[in-house]
Design a protein around this motif. Sequence first.
Motif, PDB file in Angstrom:
ATOM      1  N   ILE A  15       0.848  -1.191   0.000  1.00  0.00           N
ATOM      2  CA  ILE A  15       0.000   0.000   0.000  1.00  0.00           C
ATOM      3  C   ILE A  15       0.887   1.247   0.000  1.00  0.00           C
ATOM      4  CG2 ILE A  15      -1.776   1.288   1.251  1.00  0.00           C
ATOM      5  CD1 ILE A  15      -2.539  -1.389   2.609  1.00  0.00           C
ATOM      6  N   TYR A  16       0.597   2.150  -0.951  1.00  0.00           N
ATOM      7  CA  TYR A  16       1.335   3.409  -1.017  1.00  0.00           C
ATOM      8  C   TYR A  16       0.342   4.568  -0.948  1.00  0.00           C
ATOM      9  CZ  TYR A  16       5.311   0.645  -2.618  1.00  0.00           C
ATOM     10  OH  TYR A  16       6.330  -0.282  -2.711  1.00  0.00           O
ATOM     11  N   LEU A  17       0.678   5.572  -0.139  1.00  0.00           N
ATOM     12  CA  LEU A  17      -0.092   6.802  -0.067  1.00  0.00           C
ATOM     13  C   LEU A  17       0.809   7.945  -0.489  1.00  0.00           C
ATOM     14  CD1 LEU A  17      -2.765   8.202   0.776  1.00  0.00           C
ATOM     15  CD2 LEU A  17      -1.742   8.532   3.053  1.00  0.00           C
ATOM     16  N   GLN A  55       4.403   6.965  -0.632  1.00  0.00           N
ATOM     17  CA  GLN A  55       5.051   6.468   0.586  1.00  0.00           C
ATOM     18  C   GLN A  55       4.431   5.147   1.012  1.00  0.00           C
ATOM     19  OE1 GLN A  55       4.807   9.606   3.517  1.00  0.00           O
ATOM     20  NE2 GLN A  55       6.645  10.612   2.720  1.00  0.00           N
ATOM     21  N   TYR A  56       5.304   4.168   1.282  1.00  0.00           N
ATOM     22  CA  TYR A  56       4.841   2.838   1.677  1.00  0.00           C
ATOM     23  C   TYR A  56       4.149   2.898   3.032  1.00  0.00           C
ATOM     24  CZ  TYR A  56       5.122  -2.000   3.325  1.00  0.00           C
ATOM     25  OH  TYR A  56       4.834  -3.237   3.843  1.00  0.00           O
ATOM     26  N   LYS A  57       2.970   2.242   3.126  1.00  0.00           N
ATOM     27  CA  LYS A  57       2.198   2.297   4.360  1.00  0.00           C
ATOM     28  C   LYS A  57       1.909   0.937   4.974  1.00  0.00           C
ATOM     29  CE  LYS A  57       1.709   6.752   4.589  1.00  0.00           C
ATOM     30  NZ  LYS A  57       2.265   7.527   5.726  1.00  0.00           N
ATOM     31  N   GLY A  58       2.193  -0.142   4.291  1.00  0.00           N
ATOM     32  CA  GLY A  58       1.938  -1.458   4.859  1.00  0.00           C
ATOM     33  C   GLY A  58       1.428  -2.430   3.812  1.00  0.00           C
ATOM     34  N   SER A  61     -10.161  -5.211   6.053  1.00  0.00           N
ATOM     35  CA  SER A  61      -9.775  -3.824   5.837  1.00  0.00           C
ATOM     36  C   SER A  61      -8.509  -3.461   6.610  1.00  0.00           C
ATOM     37  CB  SER A  61     -10.912  -2.885   6.266  1.00  0.00           C
ATOM     38  OG  SER A  61     -12.023  -3.031   5.407  1.00  0.00           O
ATOM     39  N   VAL A  62      -7.662  -2.675   5.951  1.00  0.00           N
ATOM     40  CA  VAL A  62      -6.492  -2.069   6.585  1.00  0.00           C
ATOM     41  C   VAL A  62      -6.773  -0.574   6.685  1.00  0.00           C
ATOM     42  CG1 VAL A  62      -4.029  -1.602   6.386  1.00  0.00           C
ATOM     43  CG2 VAL A  62      -4.944  -3.836   5.694  1.00  0.00           C
ATOM     44  N   ILE A  63      -6.615  -0.015   7.882  1.00  0.00           N
ATOM     45  CA  ILE A  63      -6.985   1.374   8.109  1.00  0.00           C
ATOM     46  C   ILE A  63      -5.737   2.261   8.096  1.00  0.00           C
ATOM     47  CG2 ILE A  63      -8.259   2.981   9.576  1.00  0.00           C
ATOM     48  CD1 ILE A  63      -9.917   0.614   8.516  1.00  0.00           C
ATOM     49  N   LEU A  64      -5.791   3.296   7.274  1.00  0.00           N
ATOM     50  CA  LEU A  64      -4.764   4.341   7.309  1.00  0.00           C
ATOM     51  C   LEU A  64      -5.338   5.522   8.091  1.00  0.00           C
ATOM     52  CD1 LEU A  64      -3.488   4.315   3.587  1.00  0.00           C
ATOM     53  CD2 LEU A  64      -2.718   2.911   5.515  1.00  0.00           C
ATOM     54  N   GLU A  65      -4.785   5.747   9.286  1.00  0.00           N
ATOM     55  CA  GLU A  65      -5.262   6.817  10.153  1.00  0.00           C
ATOM     56  C   GLU A  65      -4.478   8.107   9.891  1.00  0.00           C
ATOM     57  OE1 GLU A  65      -7.835   6.419  11.913  1.00  0.00           O
ATOM     58  OE2 GLU A  65      -8.001   4.341  12.643  1.00  0.00           O
ATOM     59  N   GLN A  66      -5.036   9.210  10.411  1.00  0.00           N
ATOM     60  CA  GLN A  66      -4.361  10.505  10.406  1.00  0.00           C
ATOM     61  C   GLN A  66      -3.888  10.923   8.996  1.00  0.00           C
ATOM     62  OE1 GLN A  66      -3.890  12.650  13.324  1.00  0.00           O
ATOM     63  NE2 GLN A  66      -5.611  11.289  13.778  1.00  0.00           N
ATOM     64  N   VAL A  67      -4.813  10.791   8.028  1.00  0.00           N
ATOM     65  CA  VAL A  67      -4.526  11.242   6.664  1.00  0.00           C
ATOM     66  C   VAL A  67      -5.037  12.676   6.527  1.00  0.00           C
ATOM     67  CG1 VAL A  67      -4.879  10.816   4.211  1.00  0.00           C
ATOM     68  CG2 VAL A  67      -4.748   8.886   5.804  1.00  0.00           C
ATOM     69  N   LYS A  68      -4.172  13.578   6.109  1.00  0.00           N
ATOM     70  CA  LYS A  68      -4.537  14.983   6.011  1.00  0.00           C
ATOM     71  C   LYS A  68      -5.702  15.194   5.051  1.00  0.00           C
ATOM     72  CE  LYS A  68      -0.232  17.339   7.196  1.00  0.00           C
ATOM     73  NZ  LYS A  68       0.793  18.304   6.737  1.00  0.00           N
ATOM     74  N   GLU A  69      -6.534  16.140   5.374  1.00  0.00           N
ATOM     75  CA  GLU A  69      -7.641  16.519   4.503  1.00  0.00           C
ATOM     76  C   GLU A  69      -7.099  16.977   3.149  1.00  0.00           C
ATOM     77  OE1 GLU A  69     -11.653  19.224   4.999  1.00  0.00           O
ATOM     78  OE2 GLU A  69      -9.782  19.929   5.878  1.00  0.00           O
ATOM     79  N   GLY A  70      -7.775  16.530   2.078  1.00  0.00           N
ATOM     80  CA  GLY A  70      -7.360  16.926   0.730  1.00  0.00           C
ATOM     81  C   GLY A  70      -7.260  15.733  -0.206  1.00  0.00           C
ATOM     82  N   TYR A  71      -6.662  15.974  -1.380  1.00  0.00           N
ATOM     83  CA  TYR A  71      -6.553  14.930  -2.405  1.00  0.00           C
ATOM     84  C   TYR A  71      -5.268  14.131  -2.213  1.00  0.00           C
ATOM     85  CZ  TYR A  71     -10.489  16.968  -4.875  1.00  0.00           C
ATOM     86  OH  TYR A  71     -11.743  17.420  -5.212  1.00  0.00           O
ATOM     87  N   HIS A  72      -5.400  12.810  -2.361  1.00  0.00           N
ATOM     88  CA  HIS A  72      -4.258  11.914  -2.191  1.00  0.00           C
ATOM     89  C   HIS A  72      -4.332  10.800  -3.241  1.00  0.00           C
ATOM     90  CE1 HIS A  72      -3.161  13.561   1.781  1.00  0.00           C
ATOM     91  NE2 HIS A  72      -4.481  13.721   1.925  1.00  0.00           N
ATOM     92  N   VAL A  80      -3.714   6.878  -3.842  1.00  0.00           N
ATOM     93  CA  VAL A  80      -3.551   5.572  -3.205  1.00  0.00           C
ATOM     94  C   VAL A  80      -3.171   4.572  -4.289  1.00  0.00           C
ATOM     95  CG1 VAL A  80      -4.653   3.718  -1.903  1.00  0.00           C
ATOM     96  CG2 VAL A  80      -5.229   6.108  -1.416  1.00  0.00           C
ATOM     97  N   LYS A  81      -2.102   3.836  -4.033  1.00  0.00           N
ATOM     98  CA  LYS A  81      -1.632   2.855  -5.006  1.00  0.00           C
ATOM     99  C   LYS A  81      -1.402   1.524  -4.305  1.00  0.00           C
ATOM    100  CE  LYS A  81       1.889   2.269  -8.646  1.00  0.00           C
ATOM    101  NZ  LYS A  81       3.048   2.912  -9.308  1.00  0.00           N
ATOM    102  N   ILE A  82      -1.880   0.430  -4.945  1.00  0.00           N
ATOM    103  CA  ILE A  82      -1.713  -0.925  -4.410  1.00  0.00           C
ATOM    104  C   ILE A  82      -0.968  -1.748  -5.453  1.00  0.00           C
ATOM    105  CG2 ILE A  82      -2.877  -2.902  -3.353  1.00  0.00           C
ATOM    106  CD1 ILE A  82      -3.551  -0.278  -1.979  1.00  0.00           C
ATOM    107  N   THR A  83       0.123  -2.390  -5.051  1.00  0.00           N
ATOM    108  CA  THR A  83       0.920  -3.184  -5.998  1.00  0.00           C
ATOM    109  C   THR A  83       1.164  -4.585  -5.457  1.00  0.00           C
ATOM    110  OG1 THR A  83       3.089  -2.565  -5.112  1.00  0.00           O
ATOM    111  CG2 THR A  83       2.108  -1.079  -6.731  1.00  0.00           C
ATOM    112  N   LEU A  84       1.222  -5.547  -6.365  1.00  0.00           N
ATOM    113  CA  LEU A  84       1.540  -6.936  -6.032  1.00  0.00           C
ATOM    114  C   LEU A  84       2.207  -7.570  -7.236  1.00  0.00           C
ATOM    115  CD1 LEU A  84       1.255  -9.265  -3.944  1.00  0.00           C
ATOM    116  CD2 LEU A  84      -0.930  -9.831  -5.025  1.00  0.00           C
ATOM    117  N   SER A  85       3.245  -8.350  -6.980  1.00  0.00           N
ATOM    118  CA  SER A  85       3.982  -8.989  -8.071  1.00  0.00           C
ATOM    119  C   SER A  85       3.055  -9.814  -8.959  1.00  0.00           C
ATOM    120  CB  SER A  85       5.081  -9.893  -7.478  1.00  0.00           C
ATOM    121  OG  SER A  85       5.784 -10.562  -8.506  1.00  0.00           O
TER     122      SER A  85
END
Length: 229
Positions: free
Chosen positions: A15-17, A20-23, A30-41, A43-48
């Motif tokens: 998981i990338y936000l 930046q790698y997040k887990g 579900s995996v929760i990403l906490e404390q994400v700043k308000e606004g546009y971001h 999100v990218k998910i990658t797997l071999s």
Amino acid sequence: YGSIAIRCNKEDARIYLDGQYKGLTEKNESVILEQVKEGYHEVKITLSDHIDWSREIEVKQNQRIQLNVTLEKEKENGRLEITCNVDNARIYLDGKYQKRTSSNRSVVIDNIEEGKYELRITKEGYRDYIDTINVYADHTYHVDVTMQSEDREGSIAINCNENNAKIFINGIYKATTSVNQAKVIDDLKEGLYEITVIKDGYHTWLDEVRVYSGETSSVFVDLMKIKNE
């Protein structure tokens, strides 16, 4: 700040936000990403061996965004496997040279994009093999090729010790002999022919000659005079 809940059909995807790698994901949890700043971001998910998943999302204050992610496997290109009865025939796909055949083993062409192709196999002295093939991702297309010899015509070169003797092929008159040069009879299909050479005052000369496709068979005629008793 807000939060993002990511639910994925695959586990251990990265998981990338915003780069930046997040887990890692957990399958169907579900995996929760906490404390994400308000606004546009982003999100990218990658797997071999899977197609990357990415979205731009808007995070709002004190709200949680639910993302349901389905990762799909990358499609591998197809393969073509050719067995052939002759060596060193040239293999073309849509006019582009690929490899040469081997009569002892199959030849494999890898990494072919899915689609329809013209397969052409050529070798001098053989008729071209032409076929239309459909190559599919993650599949091997097998082709068993039998190259056919060209029906090229042959000829007979007749050398004779006498001029103006008549030459007959299978009983049909063709030409007269010349001492200075061989008389060539062209356009003969491969096979066995009866050659007869006749001249007044000489013994008739008769023999059989085999003609091979694309080759010239040489004959040496020695006419013998008839002795008067």
